[in-house]
Write a protein that holds these residues in place. Structure first.
Motif, PDB file in Angstrom:
ATOM      1  N   LEU A 191       0.853  -1.105  -0.133  1.00  0.00           N
ATOM      2  CA  LEU A 191      -0.034  -0.098   0.038  1.00  0.00           C
ATOM      3  C   LEU A 191       0.908   1.398   0.149  1.00  0.00           C
ATOM      4  CD1 LEU A 191      -2.501   1.745   0.464  1.00  0.00           C
ATOM      5  CD2 LEU A 191      -2.343   1.291   2.859  1.00  0.00           C
ATOM      6  N   LEU A 192       0.774   1.933  -1.131  1.00  0.00           N
ATOM      7  CA  LEU A 192       1.462   3.408  -0.992  1.00  0.00           C
ATOM      8  C   LEU A 192       0.403   4.340  -0.733  1.00  0.00           C
ATOM      9  CD1 LEU A 192       4.008   4.422  -3.376  1.00  0.00           C
ATOM     10  CD2 LEU A 192       2.141   6.064  -3.016  1.00  0.00           C
ATOM     11  N   THR A 193       0.680   5.143   0.319  1.00  0.00           N
ATOM     12  CA  THR A 193      -0.436   6.058   1.046  1.00  0.00           C
ATOM     13  C   THR A 193      -0.468   7.299   0.394  1.00  0.00           C
ATOM     14  OG1 THR A 193       1.170   6.950   2.561  1.00  0.00           O
ATOM     15  CG2 THR A 193      -0.188   4.975   2.904  1.00  0.00           C
ATOM     16  N   GLY A 194       0.400   7.876  -0.452  1.00  0.00           N
ATOM     17  CA  GLY A 194       0.170   9.197  -1.280  1.00  0.00           C
ATOM     18  C   GLY A 194       0.230  10.486  -0.275  1.00  0.00           C
ATOM     19  N   ARG A 195      -0.722  11.315  -0.346  1.00  0.00           N
ATOM     20  CA  ARG A 195      -0.661  12.294   0.465  1.00  0.00           C
ATOM     21  C   ARG A 195      -1.169  12.541   2.060  1.00  0.00           C
ATOM     22  NH1 ARG A 195      -5.209  16.175  -2.153  1.00  0.00           N
ATOM     23  NH2 ARG A 195      -4.386  17.612  -0.467  1.00  0.00           N
ATOM     24  N   ALA A 209       1.036   6.624  11.387  1.00  0.00           N
ATOM     25  CA  ALA A 209       0.690   6.456  12.980  1.00  0.00           C
ATOM     26  C   ALA A 209       0.103   5.284  13.436  1.00  0.00           C
ATOM     27  CB  ALA A 209      -0.298   7.366  13.320  1.00  0.00           C
ATOM     28  N   GLN A 210      -0.491   4.200  12.239  1.00  0.00           N
ATOM     29  CA  GLN A 210      -0.952   3.171  12.483  1.00  0.00           C
ATOM     30  C   GLN A 210      -0.214   2.047  11.820  1.00  0.00           C
ATOM     31  OE1 GLN A 210      -3.552   3.016  14.635  1.00  0.00           O
ATOM     32  NE2 GLN A 210      -3.718   5.550  14.278  1.00  0.00           N
ATOM     33  N   ARG A 211       1.106   2.234  11.671  1.00  0.00           N
ATOM     34  CA  ARG A 211       1.979   1.080  11.168  1.00  0.00           C
ATOM     35  C   ARG A 211       1.827  -0.102  11.750  1.00  0.00           C
ATOM     36  NH1 ARG A 211       6.094   0.319   7.605  1.00  0.00           N
ATOM     37  NH2 ARG A 211       6.211   2.834   7.118  1.00  0.00           N
ATOM     38  N   GLU A 212       1.611  -0.248  12.949  1.00  0.00           N
ATOM     39  CA  GLU A 212       1.591  -1.734  13.652  1.00  0.00           C
ATOM     40  C   GLU A 212       0.345  -2.593  13.062  1.00  0.00           C
ATOM     41  OE1 GLU A 212       1.635  -1.276  17.793  1.00  0.00           O
ATOM     42  OE2 GLU A 212       4.191  -0.784  17.644  1.00  0.00           O
ATOM     43  N   GLU A 213      -0.669  -1.690  12.872  1.00  0.00           N
ATOM     44  CA  GLU A 213      -2.118  -2.390  12.247  1.00  0.00           C
ATOM     45  C   GLU A 213      -1.658  -2.890  10.743  1.00  0.00           C
ATOM     46  OE1 GLU A 213      -5.026  -2.810  13.705  1.00  0.00           O
ATOM     47  OE2 GLU A 213      -4.977  -1.120  15.545  1.00  0.00           O
ATOM     48  N   PHE A 214      -1.082  -2.221  10.100  1.00  0.00           N
ATOM     49  CA  PHE A 214      -0.928  -2.751   8.635  1.00  0.00           C
ATOM     50  C   PHE A 214       0.295  -3.829   8.880  1.00  0.00           C
ATOM     51  CE2 PHE A 214      -2.708   1.238   8.037  1.00  0.00           C
ATOM     52  CZ  PHE A 214      -3.548   1.159   7.057  1.00  0.00           C
ATOM     53  N   ILE A 221       0.655  -6.270   5.425  1.00  0.00           N
ATOM     54  CA  ILE A 221       0.802  -5.268   4.522  1.00  0.00           C
ATOM     55  C   ILE A 221       1.878  -4.373   4.613  1.00  0.00           C
ATOM     56  CG2 ILE A 221      -0.498  -3.345   3.374  1.00  0.00           C
ATOM     57  CD1 ILE A 221      -3.161  -4.412   4.806  1.00  0.00           C
ATOM     58  N   ARG A 222       2.662  -4.162   3.326  1.00  0.00           N
ATOM     59  CA  ARG A 222       3.917  -3.315   3.268  1.00  0.00           C
ATOM     60  C   ARG A 222       3.446  -2.284   3.122  1.00  0.00           C
ATOM     61  NH1 ARG A 222       7.844  -0.664   3.639  1.00  0.00           N
ATOM     62  NH2 ARG A 222      10.048  -1.093   2.818  1.00  0.00           N
TER      63      ARG A 222
END
Length: 384
Positions: free
Chosen positions: A105-109, A116-121, A126-127
């Motif tokens: 997942l590339l988050t863009g803007r 802030a939710q990296r642990e969830e991903f 999900i990279r």
């Protein structure tokens, strides 16, 4: 830090997702479709945006409307009680990503919200690509004054900058630094919004024409006294203070550098500079000698863009990092190296980890001119 693409648990993932970006989402989706066709691997290409953007979504296999997280109107109190709060954007995307077996997942803007939710991903396998790997890093990248201070701490050549928050600050700085060519820009912002060259430091003492900056706005020049007057009497600034930077105006060539990186390591990069309407694409080692330690210092991760400009002595100095792909990343395809494909082929597990030395050998310098295209907007049929 291990690359999730090398984890066998993630081999079942079958999709790449590009969330709302600034200006390059359409081109990157087209590159991903070409990658899918070339690789013969049937991964899904997913896109999302808060608005109906058919010119973007036509290159996606699946599309979603992101929550705007804003209220467009003020309903009556009875209506308000019946409205369920919308999911935060990151949570909506995460839930749909899980359903679609998204691998990258590339988050863009909206990178900070996701970061802030990296642990969830991470827990969902999900990279996540936000441009860095911590909220603190992304915040220091967005705040141009903090960014420049951090560059100094790492001995990275960077443009000097002095912050001002009011007219008194600005006037005091001009007294101290007004002997040289200067410019101003906001502490945070994109697309050169709020950037102006001042007429300080001219040997002949000539001032910019007071009407010139209104007539030739693309020149981004303004009479210093007129800027001070506009800033001092701005209702907008009084209602919503805008921290600004006063900086030396660098006279040398400006470069934009598109970078594929992972945890501070440059995996691939293409440099470009502009003369008139022409973009010159290639790989300038002198520029990259500044960019490589910069990416390491900020732990950049994903696809980012960097701006540099040379000073009077030819020393390339960093202006800023944008923690997302640039609007011109598609220009890289003409050099023989499509950076979108290089990055996603790796993160999707379709190729080995790119090596910068190998990528450089594949770049063929070229010149590019951008053109405008149009699309017909059909009825809104985006999935909710």
């Amino acid at each position: 830090m291990d690359n999730p693409a090398n984890d066998s648990h993630h081999t079942t993932k079958t999709a790449a997702w590009l969330a709302e970006g600034q200006s390059s989402q359409r081109d990157m989706l087209a590159s991903l479709q070409a990658l899918k066709a070339q690789s013969g691997t049937p991964f899904q290409v997913i896109a999302s945006h808060r608005d109906n953007r058919p010119e973007i979504f036509e290159f996606a296999d699946s599309t979603y409307r992101e929550p705007s997280n804003t209220v467009d109107s003020t309903p009556d109190s009875d209506e308000l009680s019946a409205i369920e709060p919308a999911l935060p954007r990151w949570q909506f995307v995460l839930e749909q990503a899980k359903k679609n077996k998204v691998k990258v997942l590339l988050t863009g803007r909206n990178g900070i919200d996701y970061e802030a939710q990296r642990e969830e991903f991470d827990a969902a396998g999900i990279r996540l690509l936000t441009g860095a790997t911590s909220v603190a890093a992304l915040e220091s990248i967005d705040d141009k004054f903090a960014f420049m201070q951090q560059c100094h701490e790492h001995d990275i050549p960077v443009a000097d900058a002095w912050r001002f928050d009011n007219v008194a600050d600005l006037k005091a700085l001009l007294v101290k630094h007004g002997h040289q060519p200067l410019c101003v820009k906001p502490v945070t912002g994109i697309f050169a919004q709020g950037f102006w060259r001042l007429d300080t430091g001219k040997e002949d003492g000539e001032q910019y024409d007071s009407f010139e900056h209104l007539y030739f706005t693309e020149e981004k020049k303004i009479n210093t006294a007129q800027f001070i007057n506009a800033y001092a009497n701005s209702v907008m600034v009084h209602e919503r203070p805008i921290p600004m930077l006063l900086m030396p105006y660098l006279s040398g060539q400006e470069y934009s550098i598109d970078v594929v990186c992972e945890y501070g390591e440059v995996l691939a990069a293409v440099t470009r500079y502009k003369t008139g309407k022409i973009q010159h694409i290639g790989y300038e080692q002198a520029v990259m000698d500044v960019v490589i330690p910069l990416i390491k210092a900020f732990g950049c991760d994903g696809i980012v863009s960097v701006q540099t400009k040379a000073d009077d002595d030819g020393q390339h100095r960093v202006l800023e990092i944008n923690s997302r792909p640039s609007g011109g990343i598609d220009y890289t395809t003409h050099s023989g190296v499509d950076l979108t494909q290089v990055g996603f082929a790796y993160w999707l597990g379709l190729s080995q980890k790119p090596k910068l030395t190998d990528i450089v050998q594949q770049i063929t310098p070229c010149q590019v001119r951008s053109i405008m295209v149009s699309v017909k907007i059909e009825e809104d049929t985006i999935e909710q």
